[in-house]
Design a protein around this motif. Structure first.
Motif, PDB file in Angstrom:
ATOM      1  N   ARG A  47       9.016   3.485   5.321  1.00 40.22           N
ATOM      2  CA  ARG A  47       9.591   2.139   5.325  1.00 40.22           C
ATOM      3  C   ARG A  47      11.112   2.178   5.129  1.00 40.22           C
ATOM      4  O   ARG A  47      11.633   2.999   4.366  1.00 40.22           O
TER       5      ARG A  47
ATOM      6  N   ASP B 298       0.853  -1.186   0.000  1.00 35.89           N
ATOM      7  CA  ASP B 298       0.000   0.000   0.000  1.00 35.89           C
ATOM      8  C   ASP B 298       0.894   1.243   0.000  1.00 35.89           C
ATOM      9  O   ASP B 298       1.770   1.375   0.845  1.00 35.89           O
ATOM     10  N   GLY B 299       0.758   2.128  -0.993  1.00 31.23           N
ATOM     11  CA  GLY B 299       1.518   3.379  -1.032  1.00 31.23           C
ATOM     12  C   GLY B 299       2.788   3.342  -1.851  1.00 31.23           C
ATOM     13  O   GLY B 299       3.404   4.385  -2.061  1.00 31.23           O
TER      14      GLY B 299
ATOM     15  N   GLY C 112       2.278   7.730   1.257  1.00 28.02           N
ATOM     16  CA  GLY C 112       1.220   7.222   2.120  1.00 28.02           C
ATOM     17  C   GLY C 112       1.773   6.421   3.284  1.00 28.02           C
ATOM     18  O   GLY C 112       2.751   6.816   3.916  1.00 28.02           O
ATOM     19  N   SER C 113       1.190   5.266   3.512  1.00 33.51           N
ATOM     20  CA  SER C 113       1.601   4.458   4.666  1.00 33.51           C
ATOM     21  C   SER C 113       2.960   3.789   4.438  1.00 33.51           C
ATOM     22  O   SER C 113       3.526   3.202   5.359  1.00 33.51           O
TER      23      SER C 113
END
Ligand code: MD6
Ligand code: FE
Length: 218
Positions: free
Chosen positions: A190, A22-23, A185-186
């Motif tokens: 990372r 996601d993202g 985004g999320s």
């Protein structure tokens, strides 16, 4: 169904965008139409602000050669990491952001769902075989709602894409000439890195890989 382009090359629309999580998405070959202009613009930037090996806050020399374009440049020294409008080597502002850089970065971001991305910083990384980038987070920017756009040129690299903790397991993502990764985004915080590059040759860039990372830093 696959389609063929004007020249009869097969295009695989369903395979061109590869979500990592996601993202984060890899846009395979997204930079190829701009290849010539990108390489010319990189040469012009490097003529004004040559690649240099920065020192980490811990005193290590980074194996990746770096320079910047745009109003802000990412720098590292014994004091830490920061964005600076001035190139410490020349005492002058960083070279301005080439139009082709801006156009590609905002088009890639919009394609990935981040409309209105206006980067004020482009970090240019140069790798030779054996060069690596250890796992890190990109967290020196002010607004983590803004994505990062990363453009790979030259010899291929194996990108490491991890989790929110340094010790989370990471996946390996091969990145080739013309690939673009959009990351927000999320996924924005990372951990990620680049494995030591294998010896290789690229028709235009020879033994080098060049990565452009675009950020809205300020
Ligand atoms: C590189 N890239 O591919 C290094 N950071 O040479 C990065 O460190 C990076 O590709 C944040 C988002 C995308 C990236
Ligand atoms: Fe990074």
């Amino acid at each position: 169904m696959n389609t063929a382009d004007l020249f009869g090359n097969v295009v695989y629309p369903e395979h061109r965008d590869e979500p990592l999580c996601d993202g984060a998405v890899v846009l395979r070959g997204f930079a190829l139409p701009d290849e010539t202009m990108l390489l010319q613009s990189i040469d012009a930037v490097v003529a004004q602000a040559p690649f240099r090996h920065l020192t980490t806050p811990g005193g290590f020399r980074m194996s990746v050669g770096m320079t910047n374009a745009g109003p802000l440049g990412w720098v590292s020294d014994r004091h830490g990491y920061r964005y600076d409008p001035i190139d410490p080597d020349s005492g002058k502002p960083w070279p301005s952001m080439p139009d082709v850089f801006l156009g590609l970065a905002s088009a890639a971001a919009a394609h990935a769902g981040f409309a209105g991305f206006m980067p004020d910083a482009c970090l240019i990384n140069r790798y030779t075989p054996g060069t690596r980038l250890t796992l890190h987070q990109d967290r020196d920017e002010h607004d983590f709602a803004q994505p990062i756009v990363s453009v790979s040129l030259g010899i291929p690299a194996m990108f490491l894409f991890g989790g929110m903790q340094r010790t989370d397991r990471s996946i390996r993502v091969p990145l080739a000439h013309g690939d673009v990764v959009v990351w927000g985004g999320s996924a924005r915080l990372r951990y990620h890195g680049v494995l030591p590059l294998k010896p290789n040759h690229h028709d235009v860039l020879g033994a080098y890989r060049i990565n452009l990372t675009f950020r809205q830093a300020g």
